[in-house]
Design a protein around this motif. Structure first.
Motif, PDB file in Angstrom:
ATOM      1  N   HIS A 179     -36.891 -19.937 -69.462  1.00 54.58           N
ATOM      2  CA  HIS A 179     -35.913 -20.811 -68.035  1.00 54.58           C
ATOM      3  C   HIS A 179     -37.023 -20.803 -67.190  1.00 54.58           C
ATOM      4  N   ARG A 180     -37.118 -22.116 -66.390  1.00 52.55           N
ATOM      5  CA  ARG A 180     -37.418 -22.045 -65.149  1.00 52.55           C
ATOM      6  C   ARG A 180     -36.131 -22.755 -64.187  1.00 52.55           C
ATOM      7  N   ARG A 181     -35.320 -23.466 -64.670  1.00 49.61           N
ATOM      8  CA  ARG A 181     -34.092 -23.894 -63.772  1.00 49.61           C
ATOM      9  C   ARG A 181     -33.409 -22.612 -63.751  1.00 49.61           C
ATOM     10  N   ILE A 182     -33.162 -22.459 -62.604  1.00 52.71           N
ATOM     11  CA  ILE A 182     -32.458 -21.389 -62.242  1.00 52.71           C
ATOM     12  C   ILE A 182     -31.983 -21.292 -61.102  1.00 52.71           C
ATOM     13  N   ALA A 183     -30.534 -21.115 -61.462  1.00 49.08           N
ATOM     14  CA  ALA A 183     -29.641 -21.507 -59.967  1.00 49.08           C
ATOM     15  C   ALA A 183     -29.092 -20.262 -59.925  1.00 49.08           C
ATOM     16  N   ALA A 215     -30.894 -26.771 -53.515  1.00 47.43           N
ATOM     17  CA  ALA A 215     -29.761 -27.329 -54.143  1.00 47.43           C
ATOM     18  C   ALA A 215     -28.730 -26.299 -54.786  1.00 47.43           C
ATOM     19  N   TRP A 216     -29.573 -25.237 -55.832  1.00 47.92           N
ATOM     20  CA  TRP A 216     -28.713 -24.688 -57.277  1.00 47.92           C
ATOM     21  C   TRP A 216     -28.950 -23.178 -56.752  1.00 47.92           C
ATOM     22  N   LEU A 235     -24.100 -28.767 -62.872  1.00 43.49           N
ATOM     23  CA  LEU A 235     -24.170 -29.853 -64.340  1.00 43.49           C
ATOM     24  C   LEU A 235     -23.804 -30.946 -63.756  1.00 43.49           C
ATOM     25  N   ASP A 236     -23.255 -31.453 -62.624  1.00 42.42           N
ATOM     26  CA  ASP A 236     -22.768 -33.019 -62.952  1.00 42.42           C
ATOM     27  C   ASP A 236     -24.336 -33.628 -62.624  1.00 42.42           C
ATOM     28  N   ALA A 237     -25.006 -33.157 -61.367  1.00 49.20           N
ATOM     29  CA  ALA A 237     -26.001 -33.767 -60.718  1.00 49.20           C
ATOM     30  C   ALA A 237     -27.198 -33.862 -61.876  1.00 49.20           C
ATOM     31  N   GLY A 238     -26.729 -34.657 -63.092  1.00 51.11           N
ATOM     32  CA  GLY A 238     -28.305 -34.236 -63.476  1.00 51.11           C
ATOM     33  C   GLY A 238     -28.741 -33.480 -64.003  1.00 51.11           C
ATOM     34  N   ASP A 239     -29.871 -33.667 -64.331  1.00 47.69           N
ATOM     35  CA  ASP A 239     -30.576 -32.662 -64.907  1.00 47.69           C
ATOM     36  C   ASP A 239     -30.225 -31.170 -64.081  1.00 47.69           C
ATOM     37  N   GLY A 240     -29.476 -30.177 -63.876  1.00 45.56           N
ATOM     38  CA  GLY A 240     -29.106 -29.248 -63.675  1.00 45.56           C
ATOM     39  C   GLY A 240     -30.055 -28.411 -64.636  1.00 45.56           C
ATOM     40  N   PRO A 241     -29.471 -27.264 -63.625  1.00 45.77           N
ATOM     41  CA  PRO A 241     -29.689 -25.352 -63.998  1.00 45.77           C
ATOM     42  C   PRO A 241     -29.931 -25.350 -66.108  1.00 45.77           C
ATOM     43  N   THR A 242     -30.590 -24.674 -65.828  1.00 46.71           N
ATOM     44  CA  THR A 242     -30.075 -24.180 -68.037  1.00 46.71           C
ATOM     45  C   THR A 242     -29.707 -22.607 -67.701  1.00 46.71           C
TER      46      THR A 242
END
Length: 344
Positions: A179-183, A215-216, A235-242
């Protein structure tokens, strides 16, 4: 059975028995254990009024809860901490004095407690980075213990979780899964524990040369609705966190709800790690399936922390001249069904 009868049955003076039951340090441990065992066997209960007169103590511990309008401390985490601390207070014959006051009335509440000698010590919860309660209580001379720490942890007693290490380890776990897209769904970052958890997250990301998305990264009172709303927006903003890292299991449940409504499978499409306080009414085990806990989590029992904080505080009453007692608890990382490799 009264004190005189208990003393005669043990062949000890009433003074020795009273001091043994009240934790005076000059009584030998062997004698103290013998007296307590006999008292329990005889269902002996000390007369509270007589005990206060004999010891000069109020036999009460103060908890002052400042209300800001959101009442962020009145939640399952606070309830379990109080349950743990209250168990120790009751065992040792102390009452819990809980004062709910407006935030601006906190100083006055402490000053009144000190002036009236209505408590023997104070428990401080939810410390901020620069918490004015610490120097105030030092000025008043009231024994106190902080559950958590401030930005300057020297010179007073505290018990805290190793929040930086816990959240660095949790973030590393997600990074190891690809994971790289972490909120980060954090608690209120005016509070010291949340600031440290954010720091652990940022350190782990920086070590892997991954830039967090501003933003996350959210900070607020840790409710289920907060976790739900934050996850919905992301999650609704396009490419969201994984993957999501949540400061408590309470907002983590909201994150799970948001993902489920969007048809995302937890552990496959989206991963979640949270901090688990071992809550009695909302624990990870209580929402588990036969194949393991619902959430991968950093774990540390808030009820056990309440018990230990109470034990330390009572020892400070018995021996006020001892050096500050400071304990830092590490967390366990337990695997659940909420984490998996980053989706392709």
């Amino acid at each position: 059975m009264n004190l005189k009868e208990l003393s005669e049955s043990l062949g000890l003076s009433q003074t020795t028995v009273s001091r043994a039951l009240n934790g005076y340090p000059e009584v030998r441990e062997e004698t103290r254990m013998r007296v307590r065992a006999a008292a329990e066997a005889a269902n002996y209960t000390p007369n509270a009024k007589a005990r206060r007169l004999a010891t000069g103590r109020a036999m009460a511990i103060g908890h002052v809860m400042p209300l800001t309008g959101k009442e962020e401390l009145v939640n399952p985490i606070f309830a379990d901490f109080i349950a743990g601390a209250g168990e120790i207070y009751a065992r040792e014959g102390y009452d819990l004095l809980l004062s709910m006051v407006p935030a601006e009335g906190t100083e006055a509440a402490y000053r009144q407690m000190a002036a009236n000698a209505s408590v023997d010590a104070v428990m401080v919860q939810a410390p901020t980075m620069d918490d004015a309660r610490v120097p105030l209580l030092q000025e008043l001379g009231l024994p106190f213990l902080v559950h958590g720490r401030t930005g300057t942890p020297e010179g007073y007693s505290w018990l805290d979780v190793a929040n930086i290490r816990a959240f660095r380890r949790a973030t590393d776990f997600l990074l190891d899964l690809g994971h790289r897209r972490i909120a980060l769904i954090n608690g209120q970052e005016s509070l010291d524990f949340a600031r440290r958890r954010r720091l652990g997250f940022e350190q782990a990301m920086a070590a892997r040369e991954v830039s967090p998305n501003a933003a996350w990264m959210r900070s607020d009172v840790m409710t289920e609705q907060y976790g739900y709303r934050a996850a919905c927006e992301m999650l609704d903003a396009g490419d969201g966190p994984t993957a999501f890292l949540a400061a408590s299991i309470i907002p983590a449940i909201g994150i799970r709800r948001a993902a489920g409504e969007r048809g995302l499978k937890i552990g496959r499409d989206v991963s979640i790690i949270c901090h688990d306080d071992g809550l009695s009414y909302m624990g990870n085990e209580g929402i588990s399936a036969p194949d393991g806990p619902a959430f991968t989590a950093t774990r540390s029992s808030i009820r056990a922390a309440g018990q230990r904080c109470a034990e330390i505080l009572l020892s400070l009453i018995d021996n006020p001249k001892q050096p500050p007692i400071q304990e830092l608890w590490d967390t366990d990382l337990s695997l659940g069904r909420s984490t998996g490799p980053a989706p392709a």
